[in-house]
Design an enzyme around this catalytic site. Structure first.
Site, PDB file in Angstrom:
ATOM      1  N   ILE A  38      -0.835   6.892  -0.656  1.00 26.62           N
ATOM      2  CA  ILE A  38       0.106   6.067   0.181  1.00 26.62           C
ATOM      3  C   ILE A  38       0.679   4.844  -0.513  1.00 26.62           C
ATOM      4  CG2 ILE A  38       0.864   4.715   2.177  1.00 26.62           C
ATOM      5  CD1 ILE A  38      -0.996   6.339   3.956  1.00 26.62           C
ATOM      6  N   HIS A  39      -0.235   4.313  -1.317  1.00 23.92           N
ATOM      7  CA  HIS A  39       0.499   3.260  -2.256  1.00 23.92           C
ATOM      8  C   HIS A  39       1.321   3.919  -3.285  1.00 23.92           C
ATOM      9  CE1 HIS A  39      -2.474   0.338  -0.754  1.00 23.92           C
ATOM     10  NE2 HIS A  39      -2.051  -0.505  -1.268  1.00 23.92           N
ATOM     11  N   LYS A  40       0.977   4.968  -3.672  1.00 27.63           N
ATOM     12  CA  LYS A  40       1.703   5.364  -5.174  1.00 27.63           C
ATOM     13  C   LYS A  40       3.174   5.794  -4.268  1.00 27.63           C
ATOM     14  CE  LYS A  40       1.381   8.428  -9.006  1.00 27.63           C
ATOM     15  NZ  LYS A  40       2.442   9.287  -9.145  1.00 27.63           N
ATOM     16  N   GLU A  89      -0.693  -2.880  -5.915  1.00 26.54           N
ATOM     17  CA  GLU A  89      -0.715  -3.696  -4.592  1.00 26.54           C
ATOM     18  C   GLU A  89       0.333  -4.779  -4.924  1.00 26.54           C
ATOM     19  OE1 GLU A  89      -3.754  -3.169  -1.968  1.00 26.54           O
ATOM     20  OE2 GLU A  89      -1.459  -3.181  -1.665  1.00 26.54           O
TER      21      GLU A  89
END
Lengths: 204, 296
Positions: A38-40, A89
């Site tokens: 999800i971060h990517k 982040e």
């Protein structure tokens, strides 16, 4: 002296001003999980968030779950290693406005910079305490992106008394990892010296 | 469901939801030690104790990362049991994923597709050894290999001149870079042997040993003790916060090496060392001895 703080989402910048590295926090309100995939995807603009995350809690976690006629149940949801998300982040905090990032282990200087600029803190939930965390979930509000698999999906949760969360980066940008790294590297040389001496005595 | 499948299912469930007796004991005694003088330790130890209690009472996984199930099967007086054991494992694992006792952790390395039931190519891992023992039909040992603790691991072949010295330097480096995220305090399994894969398997088998047990070889036993003491001076502590021990125990397993090689491998476990041991004495007598359970 360890200060204990209680927070409720949505958390405002002023709510976290007086929180210092090493303090303990307990949180009521909304937590969303997001880890590697999800971060990517979010940072690369490939997926749009299902809701506004401003002031909410981001949890680096992927649960163990079961499903029955009543819906999903989370059986265990301790934290995963936060450092894996370090490359993304800063951008994630900037894009989403999350106020508290909870995970395991430490995060780096880019994240600390984001905490100072965008007013956020990073904390750790005791690793391996998955059942405890599960017991602090009041209900599962929703789950999205299950195509990524259960661990990597976004679980949207209502929590009660989520903690103990031990603060490792505060909103001033202080990062406990700086102190830890120094400590470890000092000890490393002492330990290597003792190992050298041990090897001599072992005739190995 | 037949008795064997029931027993295997119970082995996996118990391994995921409860600590082995010796592991729980050592954690309680570590907590008693550090809580006395440290406020942060009190918060952490309380969380750990609550977690153990909630998991036990409500049948929940201690940690959500139930890992890759690795089975080490020792076959005794009845080799024909192996076929049934494999079938039982293949039934038990997807069933326990459905119940939320295991997390689906099998991911294709190229497509990233999660199989959804913790089954996959070579997964669950099964290592089968045949013995000449007559006092049991088979022993099924299980180790749940979590992600965080599988990262600080390696297997490398050194020259005899580099030997154990260089290997220990590499172990220290791995512990301070990746050990912090493996949920310390840690258990270390060190394997020594002629080749990379022999050392690797031995390093994992080392983690199946009882806490506080020393190798029967006196030189190896001494090394285990000394390393535990020295590595604890790294000051990593619980969650890397510098509170409490860094290493709870060190286990070494060795094979005789080739004159020209010195292979050393490291396997690491987090504080929640999830291993289980099911002894199949005979068709009606099963015991999960790691957790003190008699299954009938």
């Amino acid at each position: 002296m360890v200060k204990i703080h209680r927070l409720r989402t949505p958390i405002m910048p002023k709510d976290i001003e007086s929180i210092d590295v090493g303090d303990v926090v307990y949180i009521d309100g909304i937590v969303i999980t997001a880890r590697d995939r999800i971060h990517k995807l979010v940072v690369e603009g490939k997926r749009t968030l299902p809701r506004d995350l401003t002031g909410l809690v981001l949890y680096h976690a992927g649960p163990a779950v079961s499903k029955d006629e009543h819906g999903w149940h989370i059986t265990s949801i301790g934290p995963t290693t936060s450092m894996r998300m370090e490359p993304y982040e800063y951008e994630f905090i900037k894009l989403t406005g999350v106020r508290v990032i909870v995970g395991k282990g430490f995060m780096g200087e880019k994240t600390a910079k984001a905490c100072k600029e965008y007013k956020a803190i990073v904390a750790v939930f005791p690793g391996g305490c998955g059942a405890l965390a599960a017991s602090q979930i009041k209900r599962i509000i929703d789950v999205v992106w299950l195509d990524l698999g259960v661990p990597e999906a976004m679980w949207i949760l209502e929590v009660e008394n989520f903690g103990p969360l031990i603060v490792t980066i505060d909103a001033k940008g202080n990062n406990l990892y700086d102190i830890v790294k120094q400590r470890l590297y000092t000890k490393k040389y002492m330990v290597l010296q003792k190992i050298k001496e041990l090897m001599v005595t072992q005739h190995v | 469901m037949d008795k064997l499948t029931k027993a295997i299912k119970e082995l996996i469930r118990v391994t995921a939801t409860r600590l082995p007796i010796d592991v729980e004991q050592v954690l309680i005694s570590i907590c008693e030690d550090i809580e006395r003088s440290n406020e942060l330790a009190q918060h952490i130890c309380l969380a750990i104790k609550k977690n153990i209690a909630i998991a036990k009472e409500q049948n929940l996984p201690l940690c959500q990362d139930t890992g890759i199930p690795m089975f080490f099967i020792e076959v005794g007086k009845d080799p024909t049991i192996v076929h049934s054991i494999i079938q039982s494992i293949n039934i038990a694992i997807p069933a326990l994923v459905n119940e939320g006792i295991l997390r689906p952790n099998a991911v294709h390395p190229i497509t990233n597709v999660n199989t959804g039931n913790c089954m996959g190519n070579y997964i669950p891992w099964m290592h089968i050894e045949y013995t000449d023992r007559n006092d049991y039909i088979a022993i099924v040992k299980l180790y749940l290999a979590g992600g965080g603790s599988s990262l600080p691991a390696f297997s490398r072949v050194y020259t005899p001149a580099e030997g154990l010295s260089k290997a220990l330097e590499d172990i220290v480096e791995v512990l301070i870079t990746k050990g912090v995220n493996a949920c310390p305090p840690l258990f270390l399994g060190i394997g020594i042997g002629p080749t990379a894969e022999i050392a690797a398997v031995l390093s994992k088998k080392a983690l199946l040993r009882k806490v506080g047990s020393r190798h029967s070889d006196e030189f190896i036993a001494k090394l285990e003790e000394r390393l535990r003491s020295i590595l604890n001076e790294l000051g990593i502590g619980f969650q890397g916060l510098g509170v409490g021990p860094s290493v709870i125990d060190v286990f070494i397993e060795y094979a005789h090496r080739h004159p020209a090689t010195y292979a050393v491998a490291l396997s690491v476990s987090c504080w929640a060392l999830r291993r289980g041991e099911l002894v199949i004495y005979d068709k009606d007598h099963f015991e999960i001895i790691s957790h003190g359970l008699v299954l009938g």
